[in-house]
Design an enzyme around this catalytic site. Structure first.
Site, mmCIF file in Angstrom:
data_model
loop_
_atom_site.group_PDB
_atom_site.id
_atom_site.type_symbol
_atom_site.label_atom_id
_atom_site.label_comp_id
_atom_site.label_asym_id
_atom_site.label_seq_id
_atom_site.Cartn_x
_atom_site.Cartn_y
_atom_site.Cartn_z
ATOM 1 C CB SER A 127 24.430 -24.944 28.563
ATOM 2 O OG SER A 127 24.977 -26.233 28.437
ATOM 3 C CE1 TYR A 152 28.429 -24.888 31.521
ATOM 4 C CE2 TYR A 152 29.115 -22.593 31.559
ATOM 5 C CZ TYR A 152 28.535 -23.668 30.905
ATOM 6 O OH TYR A 152 28.063 -23.502 29.633
ATOM 7 C CE LYS A 156 25.956 -20.887 30.449
ATOM 8 N NZ LYS A 156 26.089 -19.583 29.756
#
Ligand code: WQD
Length: 344
Positions: A127, A152, A156
């Site tokens: 992302s 979160y 990644k």
């Protein structure tokens, strides 16, 4: 029929659209999903669109033995597209260990099993959040990685490093990391689309639910940013264009065109759109007036980000070229279809 591809998280928003495009390109697909944030009904939708029912296995990828059983049952798997992950930014702040265990252990299990079962390559769903608030825009793949603003986003970044370290250690696998910007819209058939659980956190589902009357009013989180109209800017990419990027990347691996053991690509349109511009585009595309109000900023929001996507355009031979108004019309058609089916 081309190789068999394992799509983890394949009943989710991006995973289902990618399965459709993989099948359209002639790949065999096996979907593994634990259905924690999606429904197996999506499999029927995929079959309705392509006429091909993908194999489906309900699997928790945190379970090593259950994950290995997948490769035993489907020995022809030669590639993986790994979408399966928890992805709610706010929830990750409240439950970091759930995010670290789910998002990291599932990848580690897959990477460990790939050489043993002759799986050639893995595409990782990353992302643009890894860039944080870039100092220079548009952001390129060489732009510095900033400290993650949430667990979160941190998973990644950590997962990208795990892939790099695994390949550096001599593992015979190849990997393409795709850094998405903001995926929006739904399949043109309105048979599959974005299905948020509960109150949507992301802009587009909240916007279309407001337009159809499920939500009273859309709150625009701030109009005092350093942007032309004061609202935040993002790079909104059509989910079908995003899905096609995965097919191009997987083909690059399967046909041995990949030039480095790990390649990284920004997957966006290369254009920034503000929240207010997006609202105007939606009203123009659909003729539906939207009830919205400006409120205070949302904690954790970055001000503006959009991608430099030259590398993906050139190396993957891929471009996100669906006009924004057409994309927003698909999001609206999907919301109307959900109402017609009595889903919401
Ligand atoms: C977009 C813009 C909000 C809701 C997140 C993740 C990212 C990816 C996409 C998973 C922002 C504004 C939003 C609302 C608003 N997720 N907004 N009112 O935060 O850019 O990215 O989702 O891969 O990794 O970080 O997306 O849709 O939440 O917000 O004004 O009700 O819309 O302030 O400017 P975001 P978003």
């Amino acid at each position: 029929m081309k190789e068999t591809i394992l799509v983890t998280g394949g009943t989710g928003f991006i995973g289902s659209h990618t399965t459709v495009e993989l099948q359209n390109a002639g790949y065999e697909v096996v979907i593994a999903d634990n259905l924690s944030n999606s429904s197996a009904d999506v499999i029927d939708g995929i079959e309705k669109i392509t006429g091909i029912r993908p194999a489906f296995e309900k699997v928790d990828l945190r379970d090593f033995d259950a994950t290995e059983a997948l490769f035993r049952k489907y020995p022809r798997i030669r590639g993986i597209i790994h979408f399966a992950a928890s992805k709610a930014v706010g929830e990750s702040v409240e439950k970091p260990l759930l995010y670290y265990r789910n998002n990291i252990i599932s990848l580690v299990n897959l990477l460990e099993l790939m050489p043993k079962y002759e799986v050639k390559g893995i595409i990782f769903s990353s992302s643009c959040t890894v860039y944080g608030q870039p100092d220079v825009l548009p952001v390129t793949e060489e732009s510095p990685i900033k400290k993650a603003e949430s667990p979160y986003g941190n998973t990644k970044q950590i997962n990208e490093e795990i892939i790099q370290d695994t390949v550096k250690s001599g593992s015979p696998i190849k990997s393409i990391i795709l850094r998405y910007f903001n995926p929006i819209g739904s399949h043109p058939t309105a048979i599959i689309g974005e299905m948020p659980n509960g109150v949507p956190q992301n802009l587009i589902p909240y916007l279309t639910q407001t337009a159809i009357g499920i939500r009273e009013c859309l709150s625009v989180f701030g109009d005092d940013y350093d942007t032309p109209d004061g609202s935040c800017i993002r790079d909104y990419i059509y989910v079908v264009d995003l899905a096609k990027a995965h097919v191009s990347a997987m083909t690059r691996i399967m046909e041995d065109q990949i030039e480095e053991p790990v390649e990284i690509y920004n997957i966006g349109t290369g254009r920034g759109t503000s929240v207010l511009e997006l609202i105007n585009a939606f009203e123009k595309a659909t003729g539906v007036r939207l009830n919205y109000k400006i409120v205070g900023r949302r904690a954790g929001d970055i001000e503006k980000v959009w991608g430099n996507v030259d590398k993906a355009n050139q190396k993957l031979g891929w471009r996100a070229d669906t006009p924004l108004e057409e994309v927003l019309a698909t999001a609206w058609r999907w919301q109307v279809a959900l109402r017609e089916r009595g889903v919401m």
